[in-house]
Write a protein that holds these residues in place. Structure first.
Motif, PDB file in Angstrom:
ATOM      1  N   PHE A 322       0.710  -1.234   0.036  1.00 26.30           N
ATOM      2  CA  PHE A 322      -0.163  -0.103   0.146  1.00 26.30           C
ATOM      3  C   PHE A 322       0.785   1.312  -0.064  1.00 26.30           C
ATOM      4  O   PHE A 322       0.282   2.215  -0.562  1.00 26.30           O
ATOM      5  CB  PHE A 322      -1.028  -0.040   1.247  1.00 26.30           C
ATOM      6  N   THR A 327      -1.148   4.501  -1.537  1.00 20.57           N
ATOM      7  CA  THR A 327      -2.271   4.576  -0.737  1.00 20.57           C
ATOM      8  C   THR A 327      -1.765   5.073   0.787  1.00 20.57           C
ATOM      9  O   THR A 327      -2.490   5.905   1.640  1.00 20.57           O
ATOM     10  CB  THR A 327      -3.052   3.210  -0.486  1.00 20.57           C
ATOM     11  N   LEU A 372      -3.731   2.359   8.790  1.00 23.65           N
ATOM     12  CA  LEU A 372      -4.875   1.456   8.938  1.00 23.65           C
ATOM     13  C   LEU A 372      -4.530   0.745   7.851  1.00 23.65           C
ATOM     14  O   LEU A 372      -4.918   0.993   6.467  1.00 23.65           O
ATOM     15  CB  LEU A 372      -6.050   2.214   9.189  1.00 23.65           C
ATOM     16  N   VAL A 374      -5.417  -3.608   6.173  1.00 22.53           N
ATOM     17  CA  VAL A 374      -6.052  -4.800   6.133  1.00 22.53           C
ATOM     18  C   VAL A 374      -5.550  -5.701   5.038  1.00 22.53           C
ATOM     19  O   VAL A 374      -5.549  -5.045   4.038  1.00 22.53           O
ATOM     20  CB  VAL A 374      -7.776  -4.988   6.299  1.00 22.53           C
ATOM     21  N   GLN A 379      -9.920  -8.496   3.371  1.00 19.81           N
ATOM     22  CA  GLN A 379     -10.573  -7.385   3.686  1.00 19.81           C
ATOM     23  C   GLN A 379     -12.391  -7.561   3.376  1.00 19.81           C
ATOM     24  O   GLN A 379     -12.569  -8.708   2.835  1.00 19.81           O
ATOM     25  CB  GLN A 379     -10.157  -6.273   2.254  1.00 19.81           C
ATOM     26  N   GLY A 380     -12.804  -6.662   3.818  1.00 12.65           N
ATOM     27  CA  GLY A 380     -14.230  -6.819   3.573  1.00 12.65           C
ATOM     28  C   GLY A 380     -15.067  -7.985   4.665  1.00 12.65           C
ATOM     29  O   GLY A 380     -16.075  -8.273   4.771  1.00 12.65           O
ATOM     30  N   GLN A 381     -14.060  -8.173   5.815  1.00 19.38           N
ATOM     31  CA  GLN A 381     -14.724  -9.136   6.899  1.00 19.38           C
ATOM     32  C   GLN A 381     -14.865  -8.494   8.188  1.00 19.38           C
ATOM     33  O   GLN A 381     -14.649  -9.105   9.171  1.00 19.38           O
ATOM     34  CB  GLN A 381     -13.843 -10.336   6.878  1.00 19.38           C
ATOM     35  N   GLY A 382     -14.655  -7.259   8.342  1.00 18.38           N
ATOM     36  CA  GLY A 382     -14.825  -6.445   9.486  1.00 18.38           C
ATOM     37  C   GLY A 382     -13.622  -6.281  10.105  1.00 18.38           C
ATOM     38  O   GLY A 382     -13.637  -5.642  11.525  1.00 18.38           O
ATOM     39  N   GLY A 384     -10.837  -4.509   9.652  1.00 19.59           N
ATOM     40  CA  GLY A 384     -10.776  -2.901   9.695  1.00 19.59           C
ATOM     41  C   GLY A 384     -11.531  -2.232  10.752  1.00 19.59           C
ATOM     42  O   GLY A 384     -10.971  -1.439  11.557  1.00 19.59           O
ATOM     43  N   GLU A 385     -12.844  -2.626  11.011  1.00 21.00           N
ATOM     44  CA  GLU A 385     -13.821  -1.910  11.729  1.00 21.00           C
ATOM     45  C   GLU A 385     -13.127  -2.401  13.420  1.00 21.00           C
ATOM     46  O   GLU A 385     -13.141  -1.374  14.377  1.00 21.00           O
ATOM     47  CB  GLU A 385     -15.100  -2.585  11.523  1.00 21.00           C
ATOM     48  N   THR A 410      -9.559   6.865   0.834  1.00 18.76           N
ATOM     49  CA  THR A 410     -10.236   5.862   1.687  1.00 18.76           C
ATOM     50  C   THR A 410     -11.597   6.473   2.333  1.00 18.76           C
ATOM     51  O   THR A 410     -11.896   6.270   3.359  1.00 18.76           O
ATOM     52  CB  THR A 410      -9.492   4.910   2.794  1.00 18.76           C
ATOM     53  N   TRP A 413     -14.941   5.012   3.546  1.00 16.15           N
ATOM     54  CA  TRP A 413     -14.721   4.228   4.841  1.00 16.15           C
ATOM     55  C   TRP A 413     -14.865   4.729   5.786  1.00 16.15           C
ATOM     56  O   TRP A 413     -15.680   4.422   6.962  1.00 16.15           O
ATOM     57  CB  TRP A 413     -13.512   3.225   4.593  1.00 16.15           C
ATOM     58  N   LYS A 416     -18.501   6.495   6.628  1.00 17.85           N
ATOM     59  CA  LYS A 416     -19.354   5.641   6.933  1.00 17.85           C
ATOM     60  C   LYS A 416     -19.289   5.092   8.505  1.00 17.85           C
ATOM     61  O   LYS A 416     -20.010   4.519   9.073  1.00 17.85           O
ATOM     62  CB  LYS A 416     -19.424   4.229   6.248  1.00 17.85           C
ATOM     63  N   ARG A 417     -18.156   5.396   9.116  1.00 19.38           N
ATOM     64  CA  ARG A 417     -17.790   5.067  10.702  1.00 19.38           C
ATOM     65  C   ARG A 417     -17.497   6.268  11.525  1.00 19.38           C
ATOM     66  O   ARG A 417     -16.869   6.255  12.318  1.00 19.38           O
ATOM     67  CB  ARG A 417     -16.433   4.264  10.526  1.00 19.38           C
TER      68      ARG A 417
END
Ligand SMILES: CC(C)(COP(=O)(O)OP(=O)(O)OC[C@H]1O[C@@H](n2cnc3c(N)ncnc32)[C@H](O)[C@@H]1OP(=O)(O)O)[C@@H](O)C(=O)NCCC(=O)NCCS
Length: 449
Positions: A322, A327, A372, A374, A379-382, A384-385, A410, A413, A416-417
């Protein structure tokens, strides 16, 4: 070569690297059901095992021979007899078992001796060594039934197997054991593999079976809402086993599971049930994050925790792609080493899958969440959260009232949080002085109180 090949092969091969490093020098005991050979899978299994061994894994292969013995019995017009889920081995069955084991050993040794050019075995040199590694005792008479030449494992020659493995050979064991009086006993592959794994304190016990693994709802039919449970903590596996009917057939859920639980309880950290029907299932289970079958594990594999100095290499490996694509801002090893206590990571089975750092600015009662990341394959499985939540907790514990991030790609992302965009002027003075106006990162803040 297609132009996109480099872009798929290289990242894919690199993604396997952490597993190759992790498994080098480890001992795996593989219990291969005789059904796998009967189904014509031996060549590919041998190729995969040879590859795994070439990557530094010590392998003990225990083969089963249930269908081969039954075939011999049938040819002799003799019925196969079972009780308590075990074969009753009379004289004829013992002869059949010895013949079947001899035949299978030849086939397995031949499969490991292949080396044709342009095959996965080209250039491989797998030395397969078998021996009288198992001492057995008779099952005896149970509930009035005489099991005759059926036996149970009494002792495993750990020294003999270990020396053979250290010599660089693969150990091949047939489900036979001998008593001190020289009598041969017919054992089950599952018991032999489990006993060997326990005696060696192997790193993995892997059953290559006719079932795909254990389903989330084990007694219900397969379906989209009833997938394979890829990871069963030991306590959950024990609980599940306690509620299942006693296993009679290899296709019963409890059949392999009971051996996995036994091995894990006796110190083998991970036991796997994987299907031989899927080509390459061994590779998929060992070198891919989620695996393909069910793994019973005696520990919490995925751990969200604060990083230590040992994690620097793993963090660098995770964030480097990244940084390369812009990124993330480049950080060198010294910087990460210096700031390692600021990092939160998710470690799965010794491999770091997610990270983030928190740099506090106590004077402004805020902190920056940086780096940050993942890993692309999870990725996409929570995750990051999860990391974000832990960073928020750490920030709160430090008395900070907000956290902020600088991002160029990003933003959604973070929006949304609960983050909101602010002007770079909002940044604490110490951070503003380091702000790279050329990068034109956007600043997002999340209030914690
Ligand atoms: C951003 C990142 C950390 C999210 O991690 P993750 O574990 O995939 O996130 P979660 O599983 O918690 O959330 C997944 C959701 O975020 C979305 N998402 C992932 N990357 C996104 C991005 N760059 N922009 C907007 N949304 C994104 C997914 O589509 C998914 O949406 P859904 O819940 O509506 O399906 C991860 O994608 C990553 O490492 N990206 C590369 C590095 C990076 O951009 N870091 C931030 C630098 S400031």
């Amino acid at each position: 070569m297609s132009a996109i090949f480099n872009f798929t092969f290289v990242p894919w091969f690199r993604s396997v690297a952490p597993y190759i490093h992790m498994h080098r020098g480890k001992t795996f005991v593989v219990g291969m059901a005789g059904e796998a050979v009967a189904a014509g899978k031996l060549q590919h299994i041998a190729q995969d095992l040879a590859l795994i061994q070439s990557m530094g894994v010590k392998i003990v292969l225990v083969h089963g021979f249930r269908p081969q013995v039954n075939e011999q019995l049938q040819a002799k017009g003799h019925a196969a007899r079972y009780s308590h889920g075990m074969r009753i081995t009379d004289e004829v069955a013992l002869d059949c078992a010895q013949e079947a084991a001899g035949q299978l050993r030849y086939e397995i040794e031949a499969a490991f001796s292949q080396g044709l050019p342009n095959t996965p075995m080209a250039g491989s040199t797998v030395r397969v060594i078998s021996g009288n590694f198992i001492t057995a005792r008779p099952v005896g008479i149970v509930d009035g039934i005489d099991f005759r030449h059926s036996g149970l494992v009494r002792k495993v020659d750990v020294g003999g197997i270990s020396r053979t493995l250290d010599f660089g050979a693969m150990v091949l064991i047939s489900p036979f054991g001998f008593s001190p009086t020289g009598e041969a006993f017919n054992l089950t592959m599952e018991e032999v593999a489990t006993s060997v794994a326990i005696a060696l304190q192997a790193d993995k016990l892997i059953f290559l079976t006719e079932i795909p693994g254990v389903r989330v709802k084990p007694l219900e039919a397969e379906g989209e809402d009833n997938p394979i449970d890829t990871e069963l903590p030991l306590a959950a596996a024990e609980q599940l086993l306690a509620g299942l009917p006693a296993a009679q057939n290899p296709t019963d859920t409890a059949f392999y599971l009971q051996h996995c639980v036994k091995a894990c309880k006796a110190g083998v950290e991970r036991s796997h049930i994987i299907p031989f029907a899927v080509d390459g299932s061994l590779l998929l289970e060992i070198y891919v994050h989620d695996g393909i079958g069910t793994m019973v594990v005696d520990e919490k594999l995925e751990e969200l925790r604060e990083a230590t100095a040992d994690d620097v290499g793993g963090i660098l490996q995770l964030i480097e792609p990244f940084e390369r694509d812009g990124t993330l801002v480049k950080r060198d090893r010294t910087e990460i080493e210096r700031d390692i206590s600021n990092y939160t990571i998710i470690d799965h089975d010794g491999v770091i899958f997610a990270c983030a750092a928190l740099y506090p600015y106590p004077e402004a009662k805020t902190g920056e969440m940086a780096a940050l990341t993942v890993s692309p394959q999870s990725q996409g499985q929570g995750d990051g959260e999860k990391v974000l939540r832990r960073v928020e907790q750490r920030a709160r514990a430090m008395g900070l009232e907000s956290i902020f991030v600088l991002t160029t790609r990003t933003m959604h992302w973070f929006l949304k949080r609960g983050f909101v965009q602010v002007d770079p002027d909002w940044l604490p003075d110490a951070r503003k002085r380091k702000y790279n106006w050329d990068r034109r990162s956007m600043v997002f803040v999340k209030k914690l109180v």
